[in-house]
Motif scaffolding. Structure first.
Motif, PDB file in Angstrom:
ATOM      1  N   SER A 153       1.127  -1.062  -0.236  1.00 54.56           N
ATOM      2  CA  SER A 153      -0.041   0.210  -0.063  1.00 54.56           C
ATOM      3  C   SER A 153       1.314   1.377  -0.098  1.00 54.56           C
ATOM      4  CB  SER A 153      -0.704   0.276   0.794  1.00 54.56           C
ATOM      5  OG  SER A 153      -2.188   1.115   0.574  1.00 54.56           O
TER       6      SER A 153
ATOM      7  N   HIS B  83      -3.027   0.618  -8.442  1.00 53.24           N
ATOM      8  CA  HIS B  83      -4.507   0.406  -8.643  1.00 53.24           C
ATOM      9  C   HIS B  83      -5.219   1.867  -7.318  1.00 53.24           C
ATOM     10  CE1 HIS B  83      -5.371  -2.992 -11.017  1.00 53.24           C
ATOM     11  NE2 HIS B  83      -4.304  -3.347  -9.954  1.00 53.24           N
TER      12      HIS B  83
ATOM     13  N   GLN C  71      -6.377   3.955  -4.837  1.00 53.07           N
ATOM     14  CA  GLN C  71      -7.014   3.872  -3.501  1.00 53.07           C
ATOM     15  C   GLN C  71      -7.594   4.964  -3.428  1.00 53.07           C
ATOM     16  OE1 GLN C  71      -3.994   1.263  -0.932  1.00 53.07           O
ATOM     17  NE2 GLN C  71      -4.323   3.272  -0.211  1.00 53.07           N
TER      18      GLN C  71
ATOM     19  N   HIS D 109      -8.253   3.323   2.014  1.00 56.43           N
ATOM     20  CA  HIS D 109      -7.897   1.455   1.175  1.00 56.43           C
ATOM     21  C   HIS D 109      -8.991   0.957   0.315  1.00 56.43           C
ATOM     22  CE1 HIS D 109      -4.998   1.574   4.640  1.00 56.43           C
ATOM     23  NE2 HIS D 109      -4.514   2.154   3.638  1.00 56.43           N
TER      24      HIS D 109
ATOM     25  N   THR E 230     -10.284   0.220  -3.152  1.00 54.50           N
ATOM     26  CA  THR E 230      -9.979  -0.367  -4.349  1.00 54.50           C
ATOM     27  C   THR E 230     -11.538   0.182  -5.567  1.00 54.50           C
ATOM     28  OG1 THR E 230      -9.515  -2.011  -5.054  1.00 54.50           O
ATOM     29  CG2 THR E 230      -7.855  -0.796  -3.999  1.00 54.50           C
TER      30      THR E 230
ATOM     31  N   THR F 203      -9.290  10.618  -3.151  1.00 48.45           N
ATOM     32  CA  THR F 203      -8.338   9.716  -3.024  1.00 48.45           C
ATOM     33  C   THR F 203      -7.696   9.745  -2.367  1.00 48.45           C
ATOM     34  OG1 THR F 203      -7.396  10.181  -5.033  1.00 48.45           O
ATOM     35  CG2 THR F 203      -8.984   9.542  -6.127  1.00 48.45           C
TER      36      THR F 203
ATOM     37  N   TYR G 212      -2.133   4.717  -3.665  1.00 49.64           N
ATOM     38  CA  TYR G 212      -2.382   3.089  -4.482  1.00 49.64           C
ATOM     39  C   TYR G 212      -2.184   1.982  -3.434  1.00 49.64           C
ATOM     40  CZ  TYR G 212      -1.316   6.800  -7.784  1.00 49.64           C
ATOM     41  OH  TYR G 212      -1.732   7.723  -8.592  1.00 49.64           O
ATOM     42  N   LEU G 213      -2.746   0.671  -4.152  1.00 47.34           N
ATOM     43  CA  LEU G 213      -2.603  -0.560  -3.797  1.00 47.34           C
ATOM     44  C   LEU G 213      -1.369  -0.794  -5.097  1.00 47.34           C
ATOM     45  CD1 LEU G 213      -3.125  -2.736  -1.954  1.00 47.34           C
ATOM     46  CD2 LEU G 213      -5.270  -3.275  -3.825  1.00 47.34           C
TER      47      LEU G 213
ATOM     48  N   PRO H  90      -6.183  -7.062  -7.318  1.00 47.01           N
ATOM     49  CA  PRO H  90      -6.793  -6.031  -6.631  1.00 47.01           C
ATOM     50  C   PRO H  90      -8.070  -7.211  -5.480  1.00 47.01           C
ATOM     51  CG  PRO H  90      -7.020  -4.253  -7.908  1.00 47.01           C
ATOM     52  CD  PRO H  90      -6.359  -5.776  -8.956  1.00 47.01           C
TER      53      PRO H  90
ATOM     54  N   THR I  34     -10.845  -9.148  -3.634  1.00 45.73           N
ATOM     55  CA  THR I  34     -12.473  -8.621  -3.344  1.00 45.73           C
ATOM     56  C   THR I  34     -13.350  -9.374  -3.069  1.00 45.73           C
ATOM     57  OG1 THR I  34     -14.351  -7.124  -4.540  1.00 45.73           O
ATOM     58  CG2 THR I  34     -12.716  -7.952  -6.005  1.00 45.73           C
TER      59      THR I  34
END
Length: 307
Positions: free
Chosen positions: A140, A159, A161, A264, A266, A285, A288-289, A296, A298
């Motif tokens: 992260s 990606h 965050q 955090h 995404t 925002t 980034y991840l 990512p 989920t």
């Protein structure tokens, strides 16, 4: 690369003159905490949204928690924890660890005022040696462009965050079923959900999380999952499906008093944005991840350092 003679990570040849990169020791951890607090405060001040409260150093309680967590990394993954030293002072550090077949970067920082001289590149390269043989990687990142540039060059997909914050609109909180307080007897279930969402169990990290957060769980034929949260907001959430994740997030937000946050998030987790906005939280925002060899996770809201 590993030194074939010693079996230890080979220190990059382009380390700045006068700087030594060596394994982190427990005695280094308090200084590393102070350095990281200063470095992240500088980034927060540089990228604070207009009208936001002035960023401040982490509290004493949070600093103590940082030290405790990092000492645990040294116990489990000493080979992933390194410092840069020069003139008898700590100039930077990187802490990383492995869970199952996934490598995670916990924290990575260089003292403010000396970034951009190759020190961060050398530190990260040394820590990344601990990822050799790992199938996946995850980190992260802050909003520091020097950091996420380095991560991208190291092969991580970045990606953006999102960060939800504010006071919960109590009138919007629905009645949630099947959510209960978690116990340490649920850790096997939690590890199973971890593996299904991010490809690796948190393992012993659950013991640390239990010690410092409230935990709730759903264990039902229609879905499984858990969430950790405290008075600052949601720390970690994982579930087998979005419906279960949504229930867990609402249950955690229902316990919030005053300002809270869901960090955090995404783009893969639009369900969390829907819940946060319905609860009256604001969205922006932040960082980034970074993932390598994986997508990512989920439905999942990752922890800042335990991921």
């Amino acid at each position: 690369m590993t030194n074939p003679t010693t079996g230890q990570p080979a220190i990059p040849a382009d380390v700045p003159a006068g700087v030594m990169i060596r394994p982190m020791t427990p005695a280094d951890v308090p200084a590393a905490e102070h350095l990281s607090a200063e470095a992240f405060l500088e980034v927060a001040r540089a990228h604070a949204p207009r009208g936001a409260a002035e960023p401040r150093l982490r509290s004493r309680a949070r600093a103590d928690l940082w030290v405790t967590r990092t000492l645990r990394f040294l116990e489990s993954d000493a080979a992933g924890c390194w410092v840069a030293e020069g003139g008898g002072e700590l100039l930077g550090f990187a802490t990383s660890y492995r869970r199952d077949t996934t490598w995670f970067l916990a924290t990575y920082a260089v003292r403010p005022g000396i970034q951009g001289r190759g020190l961060g590149k050398a530190l990260l390269a040394t820590a990344l040696d601990h990822s050799r043989g790992a199938l996946r990687g995850m980190l992260s990142s802050s909003d520091d462009p020097r950091a996420f540039r380095r991560y991208r060059l190291a092969g991580f997909d970045l990606h953006p965050q999102m960060f939800l914050s504010g006071e919960v609109d109590r009138s919007a909180v629905p009645f949630v079923e099947r959510v209960r307080e978690a116990t340490r007897g649920d850790i096997d279930l939690m590890n199973s959900v971890d593996r299904a969402t991010r490809g690796a169990a948190h393992g012993s990290d659950h013991e640390f999380l239990f010690a410092h957060h409230r935990a709730i769980v759903v264990d039902h034929r229609t879905g499984e999952g858990y969430a950790y949260f405290d008075d600052r907001g949601v720390a970690l959430l994982a579930a087998s499906n979005r419906r279960t994740a949504t229930s867990l997030l609402w249950a955690a937000l229902a316990e919030a008093e005053g300002e809270t946050s869901v960090p955090h998030v995404t783009a893969a987790n639009q369900w969390a944005i829907d819940v946060g906005l319905a609860a009256g939280l604001s969205l922006r925002t932040q960082g980034y991840l970074g993932v390598r060899g994986m997508k990512p996770p989920t439905p999942y809201i990752h922890h800042g350092s335990l991921l």
